[in-house]
Design a protein around this motif. Sequence first.
Motif, PDB file in Angstrom:
ATOM      1  N   PRO A  11     -16.116   7.341  -3.888  1.00 53.25           N
ATOM      2  CA  PRO A  11     -15.783   8.635  -3.289  1.00 53.25           C
ATOM      3  C   PRO A  11     -14.286   8.907  -3.264  1.00 53.25           C
ATOM      4  O   PRO A  11     -13.862  10.046  -3.055  1.00 53.25           O
ATOM      5  N   HIS A  12     -13.476   7.869  -3.478  1.00 56.44           N
ATOM      6  CA  HIS A  12     -12.019   7.981  -3.451  1.00 56.44           C
ATOM      7  C   HIS A  12     -11.430   8.360  -4.804  1.00 56.44           C
ATOM      8  O   HIS A  12     -10.213   8.541  -4.918  1.00 56.44           O
ATOM      9  N   THR A  39      -6.956   2.913  -2.034  1.00 55.39           N
ATOM     10  CA  THR A  39      -6.097   4.017  -2.465  1.00 55.39           C
ATOM     11  C   THR A  39      -6.945   5.109  -3.100  1.00 55.39           C
ATOM     12  O   THR A  39      -7.743   4.838  -4.001  1.00 55.39           O
ATOM     13  N   ALA A  40      -6.752   6.338  -2.643  1.00 58.78           N
ATOM     14  CA  ALA A  40      -7.444   7.486  -3.246  1.00 58.78           C
ATOM     15  C   ALA A  40      -6.746   7.875  -4.541  1.00 58.78           C
ATOM     16  O   ALA A  40      -5.515   7.828  -4.637  1.00 58.78           O
ATOM     17  N   HIS A  89       0.850  -1.190   0.000  1.00 55.48           N
ATOM     18  CA  HIS A  89       0.000   0.000   0.000  1.00 55.48           C
ATOM     19  C   HIS A  89       0.882   1.235   0.000  1.00 55.48           C
ATOM     20  O   HIS A  89       1.738   1.403   0.867  1.00 55.48           O
ATOM     21  N   VAL A  90       0.665   2.102  -0.988  1.00 54.48           N
ATOM     22  CA  VAL A  90       1.466   3.315  -1.145  1.00 54.48           C
ATOM     23  C   VAL A  90       0.540   4.512  -1.252  1.00 54.48           C
ATOM     24  O   VAL A  90      -0.446   4.477  -2.001  1.00 54.48           O
ATOM     25  N   ALA A 104      -4.663  15.424  -9.010  1.00 53.34           N
ATOM     26  CA  ALA A 104      -3.240  15.740  -9.100  1.00 53.34           C
ATOM     27  C   ALA A 104      -2.423  14.529  -9.521  1.00 53.34           C
ATOM     28  O   ALA A 104      -1.406  14.664 -10.229  1.00 53.34           O
ATOM     29  N   LEU A 105      -2.828  13.335  -9.093  1.00 52.45           N
ATOM     30  CA  LEU A 105      -2.145  12.120  -9.530  1.00 52.45           C
ATOM     31  C   LEU A 105      -2.499  11.805 -10.978  1.00 52.45           C
ATOM     32  O   LEU A 105      -1.625  11.454 -11.782  1.00 52.45           O
ATOM     33  N   LEU A 106      -3.761  11.925 -11.320  1.00 51.87           N
ATOM     34  CA  LEU A 106      -4.192  11.644 -12.693  1.00 51.87           C
ATOM     35  C   LEU A 106      -3.486  12.547 -13.701  1.00 51.87           C
ATOM     36  O   LEU A 106      -3.184  12.127 -14.822  1.00 51.87           O
ATOM     37  N   ASP A 107      -3.201  13.774 -13.290  1.00 53.14           N
ATOM     38  CA  ASP A 107      -2.493  14.710 -14.171  1.00 53.14           C
ATOM     39  C   ASP A 107      -1.114  14.194 -14.551  1.00 53.14           C
ATOM     40  O   ASP A 107      -0.550  14.630 -15.566  1.00 53.14           O
TER      41      ASP A 107
END
Length: 325
Positions: free
Chosen positions: A80-81, A57-58, A33-34, A62-65
């Motif tokens: 919701p995550h 994991t959410a 898990h990270v 910003a990660l998708l970018d």
Amino acid sequence: MKVHILDDWFDTLKTLPSYAKLAGHDVTVWTDHVEDHDVLAERLAGAEALVLFRERTAIPGALLDRLPRLELISQRSVYPHVDVPGCTRNGVLLCSNMHGGAPSMAAAELTFALILASARQIPQQMASLRAGQWQLAPGQTLHGRRLGLYGYGRIAKQVAGYARAFGMEVVWWASEEGRARAVADGERVAESRAAFFAESDFVSVHVRLKPATKGIITAADLAAMKPTASFINTSRAGLVEPGALVAAVTAGRPGRVAVDVFETEPLTDRADPLINHPNVIATPHIGYVTEDELDLQFSDIYDQINAYAAGDPIHMINPEVWESR
């Protein structure tokens, strides 16, 4: 497709029959898990499809970018995550089977297991035996006692069936719409919210967490419960007012608590006051974690990946992404 699966902590998915549906795809399974976005961005740099293990994991915008090759996120149930606008902005299709009408048998079974464990103080009695102290004080018989189910949904209805098989009396509380459905089905709804909490021997909450339901179980609700009653939560910790559960069980109303969900997950703090309270039974969010349930859930997820690869996606949450391609 290059498929990455997150959070398969015990490397279980490869052992299940449904995994065969990914034959022909290039699959990477991450078993740790990270939460660090830099690490996730590096790991998922080549991913075209991302499989989420429920809400472990959410996935923020910003990660998708930082994932320009990602085309698809595939998962099951509520999301919701996941930052849906962030998905849409980046051209990532989110697919999630909402499995209407099909309850999680695993979650319902664990709920009733916690009811039984709380009534008979099973973990505490085991600890007493191992400490050479023989029996603790007497437990409770379920037959004839009242189970209050908060939320008139699929899992709660399954739990109600188990309760009736044990001879329990079932009483409901829910949203206005949920109470109306319960009455229409011939179920018994409590005279009031206050009576629901005050008169139930066990209260089990089965509500989806969303902005409107956050903190829906208040400190006042818990304080109204009997000192001999148990509060059960296998849904989401966020449904309970923050801090209210520890305060309530410490005050002795209700006298017992059994939970499978926590405000912080994974919960690895051994000093957490809730899990260390002598009148609390706690399990680490295992309600849906059975081989049978995971095989069912991930079979749906893999179907979504294969449908997308075939050019005919299913269970689209943001279909405008597909329509714009």
